[in-house]
Design a protein around this motif. Structure first.
Motif, PDB file in Angstrom:
ATOM      1  N   GLU A 124       1.314  -1.008  -0.209  1.00 41.60           N
ATOM      2  CA  GLU A 124      -0.214   0.083   0.244  1.00 41.60           C
ATOM      3  C   GLU A 124       0.801   1.207  -0.464  1.00 41.60           C
ATOM      4  OE1 GLU A 124      -3.456   2.156  -0.073  1.00 41.60           O
ATOM      5  OE2 GLU A 124      -3.469  -0.156  -0.592  1.00 41.60           O
ATOM      6  N   MET A 125       1.440   1.241   0.883  1.00 41.36           N
ATOM      7  CA  MET A 125       2.999   2.612   0.778  1.00 41.36           C
ATOM      8  C   MET A 125       3.665   2.634  -0.612  1.00 41.36           C
ATOM      9  SD  MET A 125       6.296   2.804   3.734  1.00 41.36           S
ATOM     10  CE  MET A 125       6.933   1.698   2.554  1.00 41.36           C
ATOM     11  N   MET A 126       3.207   1.310  -1.177  1.00 40.10           N
ATOM     12  CA  MET A 126       4.313   2.169  -2.716  1.00 40.10           C
ATOM     13  C   MET A 126       3.746   2.216  -4.096  1.00 40.10           C
ATOM     14  SD  MET A 126       7.131   1.061  -1.519  1.00 40.10           S
ATOM     15  CE  MET A 126       8.230   1.698  -3.104  1.00 40.10           C
ATOM     16  N   LYS A 127       1.973   2.301  -3.776  1.00 38.70           N
ATOM     17  CA  LYS A 127       1.418   2.166  -4.673  1.00 38.70           C
ATOM     18  C   LYS A 127       1.195   3.453  -5.163  1.00 38.70           C
ATOM     19  CE  LYS A 127      -3.348   2.902  -3.823  1.00 38.70           C
ATOM     20  NZ  LYS A 127      -4.745   3.132  -3.168  1.00 38.70           N
ATOM     21  N   GLU A 128       2.109   4.251  -4.831  1.00 38.07           N
ATOM     22  CA  GLU A 128       2.189   5.565  -6.586  1.00 38.07           C
ATOM     23  C   GLU A 128       3.594   5.540  -6.758  1.00 38.07           C
ATOM     24  OE1 GLU A 128       0.835   9.395  -7.765  1.00 38.07           O
ATOM     25  OE2 GLU A 128      -0.356   7.825  -6.964  1.00 38.07           O
ATOM     26  N   CYS A 129       4.189   4.658  -6.210  1.00 37.08           N
ATOM     27  CA  CYS A 129       6.056   4.413  -6.956  1.00 37.08           C
ATOM     28  C   CYS A 129       4.627   3.345  -7.992  1.00 37.08           C
ATOM     29  CB  CYS A 129       6.693   4.222  -5.987  1.00 37.08           C
ATOM     30  SG  CYS A 129       8.366   3.763  -6.251  1.00 37.08           S
ATOM     31  N   ILE A 130       4.380   2.363  -7.873  1.00 40.63           N
ATOM     32  CA  ILE A 130       4.372   1.732  -9.079  1.00 40.63           C
ATOM     33  C   ILE A 130       3.795   2.788  -9.679  1.00 40.63           C
ATOM     34  CG2 ILE A 130       3.104  -0.331  -9.611  1.00 40.63           C
ATOM     35  CD1 ILE A 130       3.225  -1.409  -6.070  1.00 40.63           C
ATOM     36  N   ARG A 131       2.546   3.139  -9.574  1.00 43.23           N
ATOM     37  CA  ARG A 131       2.157   3.833 -10.683  1.00 43.23           C
ATOM     38  C   ARG A 131       2.585   4.750 -11.334  1.00 43.23           C
ATOM     39  NH1 ARG A 131      -0.420   8.746 -12.203  1.00 43.23           N
ATOM     40  NH2 ARG A 131       0.247   9.531  -9.819  1.00 43.23           N
ATOM     41  N   LEU A 132       3.829   5.784 -10.822  1.00 44.71           N
ATOM     42  CA  LEU A 132       4.554   6.364 -11.937  1.00 44.71           C
ATOM     43  C   LEU A 132       5.664   5.475 -12.388  1.00 44.71           C
ATOM     44  CD1 LEU A 132       4.779   9.399  -9.247  1.00 44.71           C
ATOM     45  CD2 LEU A 132       3.637   9.222 -11.143  1.00 44.71           C
ATOM     46  N   ASP A 133       6.485   4.804 -11.809  1.00 46.33           N
ATOM     47  CA  ASP A 133       6.923   3.785 -12.628  1.00 46.33           C
ATOM     48  C   ASP A 133       6.309   3.769 -13.439  1.00 46.33           C
ATOM     49  OD1 ASP A 133       9.249   4.046 -10.383  1.00 46.33           O
ATOM     50  OD2 ASP A 133       8.457   1.750  -9.703  1.00 46.33           O
ATOM     51  N   ALA A 162       8.750  14.302 -11.638  1.00 50.91           N
ATOM     52  CA  ALA A 162       7.395  13.056 -10.752  1.00 50.91           C
ATOM     53  C   ALA A 162       7.338  11.559 -10.666  1.00 50.91           C
ATOM     54  CB  ALA A 162       6.025  13.125 -11.032  1.00 50.91           C
ATOM     55  N   CYS A 163       8.207  10.637 -11.079  1.00 50.05           N
ATOM     56  CA  CYS A 163       8.483   9.667 -10.572  1.00 50.05           C
ATOM     57  C   CYS A 163       9.935   9.979  -9.582  1.00 50.05           C
ATOM     58  CB  CYS A 163       8.838   8.810 -12.027  1.00 50.05           C
ATOM     59  SG  CYS A 163       9.297   6.726 -11.615  1.00 50.05           S
ATOM     60  N   GLY A 164      10.727  10.326 -10.114  1.00 49.40           N
ATOM     61  CA  GLY A 164      12.173  10.474  -9.508  1.00 49.40           C
ATOM     62  C   GLY A 164      11.915  10.944  -8.045  1.00 49.40           C
ATOM     63  N   ASN A 165      11.278  12.298  -7.675  1.00 50.15           N
ATOM     64  CA  ASN A 165      10.796  13.186  -6.503  1.00 50.15           C
ATOM     65  C   ASN A 165      10.147  11.952  -5.488  1.00 50.15           C
ATOM     66  OD1 ASN A 165      11.678  14.892  -6.675  1.00 50.15           O
ATOM     67  ND2 ASN A 165       9.589  15.707  -7.520  1.00 50.15           N
ATOM     68  N   GLU A 166       9.158  10.604  -6.321  1.00 53.48           N
ATOM     69  CA  GLU A 166       8.198   9.694  -5.218  1.00 53.48           C
ATOM     70  C   GLU A 166       9.421   8.423  -4.949  1.00 53.48           C
ATOM     71  OE1 GLU A 166       4.951   7.451  -3.549  1.00 53.48           O
ATOM     72  OE2 GLU A 166       5.372   9.203  -3.807  1.00 53.48           O
ATOM     73  N   CYS A 167       9.697   8.101  -5.573  1.00 50.75           N
ATOM     74  CA  CYS A 167      11.069   6.935  -5.294  1.00 50.75           C
ATOM     75  C   CYS A 167      12.122   7.229  -4.280  1.00 50.75           C
ATOM     76  CB  CYS A 167      11.909   7.159  -6.820  1.00 50.75           C
ATOM     77  SG  CYS A 167      10.880   5.848  -7.876  1.00 50.75           S
ATOM     78  N   SER A 168      12.539   9.041  -4.294  1.00 47.81           N
ATOM     79  CA  SER A 168      13.249   9.181  -3.613  1.00 47.81           C
ATOM     80  C   SER A 168      12.636   9.707  -2.294  1.00 47.81           C
ATOM     81  CB  SER A 168      13.555  10.474  -3.675  1.00 47.81           C
ATOM     82  OG  SER A 168      14.122  10.879  -4.754  1.00 47.81           O
ATOM     83  N   LYS A 169      11.119   9.712  -2.483  1.00 50.91           N
ATOM     84  CA  LYS A 169      10.649   9.155  -0.851  1.00 50.91           C
ATOM     85  C   LYS A 169      11.020   7.599   0.247  1.00 50.91           C
ATOM     86  CE  LYS A 169       7.095  12.085  -2.144  1.00 50.91           C
ATOM     87  NZ  LYS A 169       5.384  12.300  -2.071  1.00 50.91           N
ATOM     88  N   HIS A 170      11.403   6.633  -0.745  1.00 48.04           N
ATOM     89  CA  HIS A 170      11.877   5.302  -0.802  1.00 48.04           C
ATOM     90  C   HIS A 170      13.319   4.988  -0.036  1.00 48.04           C
ATOM     91  CE1 HIS A 170       7.176   5.011  -0.943  1.00 48.04           C
ATOM     92  NE2 HIS A 170       7.923   5.983  -2.081  1.00 48.04           N
ATOM     93  N   GLU A 171      12.943   3.978   0.492  1.00 48.78           N
ATOM     94  CA  GLU A 171      14.883   3.715   1.376  1.00 48.78           C
ATOM     95  C   GLU A 171      15.070   2.754   1.018  1.00 48.78           C
ATOM     96  OE1 GLU A 171      15.005   2.899   5.362  1.00 48.78           O
ATOM     97  OE2 GLU A 171      14.236   4.835   6.072  1.00 48.78           O
ATOM     98  N   ALA A 172      14.523   2.102  -0.467  1.00 47.94           N
ATOM     99  CA  ALA A 172      15.272   0.659  -0.794  1.00 47.94           C
ATOM    100  C   ALA A 172      16.174   1.224  -2.339  1.00 47.94           C
ATOM    101  CB  ALA A 172      13.549   0.047  -1.814  1.00 47.94           C
ATOM    102  N   GLU A 173      16.462   0.715  -2.768  1.00 50.76           N
ATOM    103  CA  GLU A 173      17.817   0.872  -3.251  1.00 50.76           C
ATOM    104  C   GLU A 173      17.512   0.779  -5.129  1.00 50.76           C
ATOM    105  OE1 GLU A 173      21.886   0.744  -5.346  1.00 50.76           O
ATOM    106  OE2 GLU A 173      20.906   0.956  -2.711  1.00 50.76           O
ATOM    107  N   HIS A 174      16.198  -0.505  -4.504  1.00 52.33           N
ATOM    108  CA  HIS A 174      15.845   0.317  -6.559  1.00 52.33           C
ATOM    109  C   HIS A 174      15.057   1.540  -6.478  1.00 52.33           C
ATOM    110  CE1 HIS A 174      11.477  -0.498  -4.823  1.00 52.33           C
ATOM    111  NE2 HIS A 174      12.070  -1.794  -4.131  1.00 52.33           N
ATOM    112  N   CYS A 175      14.150   1.825  -6.063  1.00 51.86           N
ATOM    113  CA  CYS A 175      13.827   3.190  -5.825  1.00 51.86           C
ATOM    114  C   CYS A 175      15.225   4.318  -5.772  1.00 51.86           C
ATOM    115  CB  CYS A 175      12.873   3.312  -4.638  1.00 51.86           C
ATOM    116  SG  CYS A 175      11.139   2.359  -4.584  1.00 51.86           S
TER     117      CYS A 175
END
Length: 109
Positions: free
Chosen positions: A34-43, A77-90
């Motif tokens: 659920e926390m990754m939903k916006e990241c997935i959409r923007l990816d 937009a995608c980069g900004n969202e991914c920057s919010k997450h700690e995962a290496e892939h993000c």
């Protein structure tokens, strides 16, 4: 413009598309989906726009510059969202997105 003039931007778009597709797939395996939903959409959206922009540039399409402006916005937009997450892939995805946004803006200028 010729394909050669677009080469750096096409390369950045391709690298971003690959990073977004990898991030998308990896996010689906995260425990807190659920926390990754916006990241997935923007990816997904960013990967699709990168692919379309690269194809347009390689074909010398009339609207390639305008598509690159849109691609840069999606990458940002995608980069900004991914920057919010700690995962290496993000983190890797965010780097590719920001590099692509810069390349697209330079190409469209």
């Amino acid at each position: 413009m010729s394909h050669e003039q677009y080469e750096a931007c096409i390369k950045a778009c391709h690298e971003c598309m690959v990073a977004c597709n990898h991030c998308y797939a990896a996010c689906l395996k995260e425990p807190h989906l659920e926390m990754m939903k916006e990241c997935i959409r923007l990816d997904r959206e960013c990967a699709d726009l990168c692919e379309f922009a690269a194809a347009s540039m390689s074909q010398g399409a009339d609207y390639a510059k305008q598509l690159c402006v849109l691609c840069a916005e999606a990458c940002e937009a995608c980069g900004n969202e991914c920057s919010k997450h700690e995962a290496e892939h993000c983190r890797r995805c965010a780097e590719a997105c920001f590099a692509c946004a810069e390349a697209c803006r330079m190409m469209a200028a």
